[in-house]
Design a protein around this motif. Structure first.
Motif, PDB file in Angstrom:
ATOM      1  N   GLY A  37       0.831  -1.200   0.000  1.00 12.37           N
ATOM      2  CA  GLY A  37       0.000   0.000   0.000  1.00 12.37           C
ATOM      3  C   GLY A  37       0.861   1.244   0.000  1.00 12.37           C
ATOM      4  N   THR A  38       0.298   2.337   0.501  1.00  9.67           N
ATOM      5  CA  THR A  38       1.046   3.581   0.631  1.00  9.67           C
ATOM      6  C   THR A  38       1.204   3.917   2.109  1.00  9.67           C
ATOM      7  OG1 THR A  38      -0.965   4.929   0.492  1.00  9.67           O
ATOM      8  CG2 THR A  38       0.220   4.488  -1.564  1.00  9.67           C
ATOM      9  N   GLU A  39       2.233   4.656   2.412  1.00  7.77           N
ATOM     10  CA  GLU A  39       2.515   4.984   3.808  1.00  7.77           C
ATOM     11  C   GLU A  39       1.448   5.870   4.426  1.00  7.77           C
ATOM     12  OE1 GLU A  39       6.164   6.948   6.461  1.00  7.77           O
ATOM     13  OE2 GLU A  39       6.432   6.551   4.327  1.00  7.77           O
ATOM     14  N   LYS A  40       0.888   6.786   3.625  1.00  4.89           N
ATOM     15  CA  LYS A  40      -0.088   7.740   4.153  1.00  4.89           C
ATOM     16  C   LYS A  40      -1.526   7.264   4.009  1.00  4.89           C
ATOM     17  CE  LYS A  40       2.862  11.757   3.253  1.00  4.89           C
ATOM     18  NZ  LYS A  40       2.990  13.054   2.530  1.00  4.89           N
ATOM     19  N   GLY A  41      -1.740   6.182   3.294  1.00  8.49           N
ATOM     20  CA  GLY A  41      -3.095   5.705   3.050  1.00  8.49           C
ATOM     21  C   GLY A  41      -3.717   5.034   4.261  1.00  8.49           C
ATOM     22  N   LEU A  42      -5.036   4.935   4.241  1.00  4.46           N
ATOM     23  CA  LEU A  42      -5.790   4.287   5.311  1.00  4.46           C
ATOM     24  C   LEU A  42      -5.336   2.845   5.505  1.00  4.46           C
ATOM     25  CD1 LEU A  42      -8.247   4.515   7.284  1.00  4.46           C
ATOM     26  CD2 LEU A  42      -9.692   3.770   5.371  1.00  4.46           C
ATOM     27  N   GLU A  43      -4.891   2.219   4.422  1.00  4.74           N
ATOM     28  CA  GLU A  43      -4.470   0.814   4.495  1.00  4.74           C
ATOM     29  C   GLU A  43      -3.286   0.615   5.427  1.00  4.74           C
ATOM     30  OE1 GLU A  43      -2.489   2.580   0.783  1.00  4.74           O
ATOM     31  OE2 GLU A  43      -4.426   2.692   1.793  1.00  4.74           O
ATOM     32  N   SER A  44      -2.434   1.615   5.551  1.00  7.20           N
ATOM     33  CA  SER A  44      -1.252   1.499   6.408  1.00  7.20           C
ATOM     34  C   SER A  44      -1.638   1.137   7.840  1.00  7.20           C
ATOM     35  CB  SER A  44      -0.461   2.807   6.385  1.00  7.20           C
ATOM     36  OG  SER A  44       0.640   2.739   7.264  1.00  7.20           O
ATOM     37  N   LYS A  45      -2.635   1.816   8.362  1.00  5.22           N
ATOM     38  CA  LYS A  45      -3.076   1.569   9.736  1.00  5.22           C
ATOM     39  C   LYS A  45      -3.854   0.260   9.849  1.00  5.22           C
ATOM     40  CE  LYS A  45      -5.797   3.659  13.477  1.00  5.22           C
ATOM     41  NZ  LYS A  45      -6.610   4.828  13.879  1.00  5.22           N
ATOM     42  N   ILE A  46      -4.812   0.054   8.947  1.00  3.60           N
ATOM     43  CA  ILE A  46      -5.703  -1.111   9.023  1.00  3.60           C
ATOM     44  C   ILE A  46      -4.927  -2.420   8.881  1.00  3.60           C
ATOM     45  CG2 ILE A  46      -7.594  -2.330   7.868  1.00  3.60           C
ATOM     46  CD1 ILE A  46      -8.736   0.431   7.131  1.00  3.60           C
ATOM     47  N   VAL A  47      -4.071  -2.485   7.873  1.00  6.23           N
ATOM     48  CA  VAL A  47      -3.351  -3.727   7.572  1.00  6.23           C
ATOM     49  C   VAL A  47      -2.348  -4.066   8.669  1.00  6.23           C
ATOM     50  CG1 VAL A  47      -1.797  -4.872   5.948  1.00  6.23           C
ATOM     51  CG2 VAL A  47      -3.674  -3.446   5.091  1.00  6.23           C
ATOM     52  N   GLN A  48      -1.585  -3.083   9.091  1.00  3.28           N
ATOM     53  CA  GLN A  48      -0.565  -3.351  10.116  1.00  3.28           C
ATOM     54  C   GLN A  48      -1.198  -3.672  11.462  1.00  3.28           C
ATOM     55  OE1 GLN A  48       3.466  -1.255   9.427  1.00  3.28           O
ATOM     56  NE2 GLN A  48       1.955   0.286   8.807  1.00  3.28           N
ATOM     57  N   ASN A  49      -2.337  -3.054  11.773  1.00  2.87           N
ATOM     58  CA  ASN A  49      -3.045  -3.386  13.014  1.00  2.87           C
ATOM     59  C   ASN A  49      -3.541  -4.823  13.006  1.00  2.87           C
ATOM     60  OD1 ASN A  49      -2.638  -0.864  14.081  1.00  2.87           O
ATOM     61  ND2 ASN A  49      -4.703  -0.109  13.712  1.00  2.87           N
ATOM     62  N   ALA A  50      -3.743  -5.365  11.817  1.00  2.00           N
ATOM     63  CA  ALA A  50      -4.208  -6.756  11.683  1.00  2.00           C
ATOM     64  C   ALA A  50      -3.040  -7.748  11.717  1.00  2.00           C
ATOM     65  CB  ALA A  50      -4.994  -6.920  10.388  1.00  2.00           C
ATOM     66  N   GLY A  51      -1.821  -7.228  11.828  1.00  2.00           N
ATOM     67  CA  GLY A  51      -0.651  -8.102  11.911  1.00  2.00           C
ATOM     68  C   GLY A  51      -0.222  -8.707  10.596  1.00  2.00           C
ATOM     69  N   ILE A  52      -0.582  -8.071   9.485  1.00  2.00           N
ATOM     70  CA  ILE A  52      -0.213  -8.571   8.156  1.00  2.00           C
ATOM     71  C   ILE A  52       1.019  -7.813   7.666  1.00  2.00           C
ATOM     72  CG2 ILE A  52      -0.971  -8.721   5.747  1.00  2.00           C
ATOM     73  CD1 ILE A  52      -3.858  -8.938   6.865  1.00  2.00           C
ATOM     74  N   ASP A  53       1.967  -8.539   7.084  1.00  2.00           N
ATOM     75  CA  ASP A  53       3.177  -7.906   6.551  1.00  2.00           C
ATOM     76  C   ASP A  53       2.799  -6.837   5.535  1.00  2.00           C
ATOM     77  OD1 ASP A  53       4.821  -9.436   8.102  1.00  2.00           O
ATOM     78  OD2 ASP A  53       5.279 -10.905   6.539  1.00  2.00           O
ATOM     79  N   PHE A  54       3.456  -5.690   5.632  1.00  2.00           N
ATOM     80  CA  PHE A  54       3.039  -4.525   4.844  1.00  2.00           C
ATOM     81  C   PHE A  54       4.259  -3.791   4.292  1.00  2.00           C
ATOM     82  CE2 PHE A  54       1.698   0.004   4.650  1.00  2.00           C
ATOM     83  CZ  PHE A  54       0.598  -0.117   3.804  1.00  2.00           C
TER      84      PHE A  54
END
Length: 366
Positions: A37-54
């Motif tokens: 994803g992108t560092e500033k995108g919403l995905e950065s928070k959601i994905v990493q909070n779920a414990g998925i490699d990002f």
């Protein structure tokens, strides 16, 4: 299966991707997963909070007008493809999936150039610019609305799968969570919700309807959105806030958990919302946002309303009177509720993730 997933910008691109990953893990079909994803995108928070490699790349969209800024965007796109190829080479995926947003354009295109199987997932009736671009290169195009078929010239690539978010919520059962919000779990409930950030026009119409809701035979769960909550509370008469019939909240965590206890949903018509609503067969009143690209929320809503599973109030038609009339019409008519619910379930796709997984495994095995 080793899989790279990419999608970002909005929750509508991210949550289907997360639901797909979750289902792959449940079925023990995943050896490793990487989300790009992108560092500033919403995905950065959601994905990493779920414990998925990002991992991240830097990319942004074109300006609609011809400007020098677009030259920089092209340079950034080419650079992001190079970085995507490096990420792909290091991870060695069996397949790459894009769920929309500018970030997925570079990742999926790079995978195609490296002869790795690719799939895109289009959540809306009107395809986004990224997916329209990628459609020329990918192996399969998964769609969530049959109406999206006309958005792509490569008809042979299209597979109807539905939205993976639907399968994620379909097995949620009724519970007593309404007690958390000082409401009666055994009483029919309407939820009015304008999205995670809320919707000012919906909030204002609801505020003006409070006096009528107090006297209704049903109760109202009014979710304002965090950014609007303080102003909304100031505008509501305190006696309505104390009513046993009304609960006003800024946001609800784990929103899907409460859906089986809701008789009617009033709100926007984003793709994720529709996937959840139809999977559970909940009648709806949609107030599409007129500000989204190509007015796709209106098209989404029409796909549900045309089968009798939802009503539509355009934002220009939205008043406290039109809102209360539509809500009352449904909530005071049990036969209509049951009919809308049945039609909603007919178009819901309870096995959406499994359908998409079948597409992925078919390409990997091939």
């Amino acid at each position: 299966m080793r899989i790279i997933v990419s999608g970002g910008g909005t929750g509508g691109h991210i949550y289907p991707a997360m639901a797909l990953i979750k289902r792959l893990k449940e079925r023990d079909l995943i050896d490793d997963v990487l989300y790009v994803g992108t560092e500033k995108g919403l995905e950065s928070k959601i994905v990493q909070n779920a414990g998925i490699d990002f991992k991240t790349i830097e990319i942004r969209g074109f300006k609609r007008k011809l400007t020098l800024e677009n030259v920089k965007v092209v340079e950034m796109f080419l650079s992001s493809i190079r970085k995507s190829k490096k990420i792909i080479k290091e991870f060695q995926p069996d397949i790459v999936v894009g769920t929309g947003g500018y970030v997925s354009s570079a990742v999926v295109y790079a995978a195609h150039a490296m002869h790795i199987p690719t799939v895109i997932h289009e959540q809306n009736t009107i395809a986004g610019i990224t997916n329209k671009f990628l459609a020329h290169f990918v192996d399969k195009i998964a769609i969530a609305f049959t109406e999206a078929t006309d958005q792509f010239s490569e008809k042979r690539k299209i597979v109807f799968t539905g939205n993976p978010r639907a399968q994620e919520v379909v097995n949620i059962k009724k519970n007593d969570r309404l007690k958390e919000f000082d409401l009666d779990p055994d009483k029919d409930t309407v939820m009015i919700f304008g999205g995670s950030r809320g919707a000012k026009p919906i909030n204002l119409a609801t505020i003006k309807t409070m006096e009528k809701f107090v006297e209704a035979d049903y109760q109202v769960l009014f979710v304002t959105g965090r950014v609007h909550y303080d102003n909304v509370v100031k505008l509501i008469d305190q006696k309505y806030l104390k009513s046993a019939n009304i609960s006003v909240l800024p946001y609800i965590d784990n929103m899907p958990e409460i859906l089986p206890d809701i008789k009617l949903i009033v709100g926007r018509s984003g793709a994720t919302s529709i996937a959840e609503i139809t999977a559970l067969g909940i009648p709806a009143i949609f107030i599409p946002s007129p500000y989204v690209t190509h007015d796709h929320q209106t098209k989404n809503a029409m796909s549900v309303s045309k089968v009798g599973a939802a009503e539509i109030i355009t934002e220009s038609q939205l008043t406290s009177e039109s809102l209360f009339m539509e809500i009352n019409n449904i909530m005071n008519n049990q036969e209509l509720q049951e009919k809308m619910s049945a039609e909603s379930k007919k178009i819901g796709v309870a096995d959406a993730s499994d359908r998409l997984i079948k597409v992925l495994t078919g390409l990997v095995n091939k």
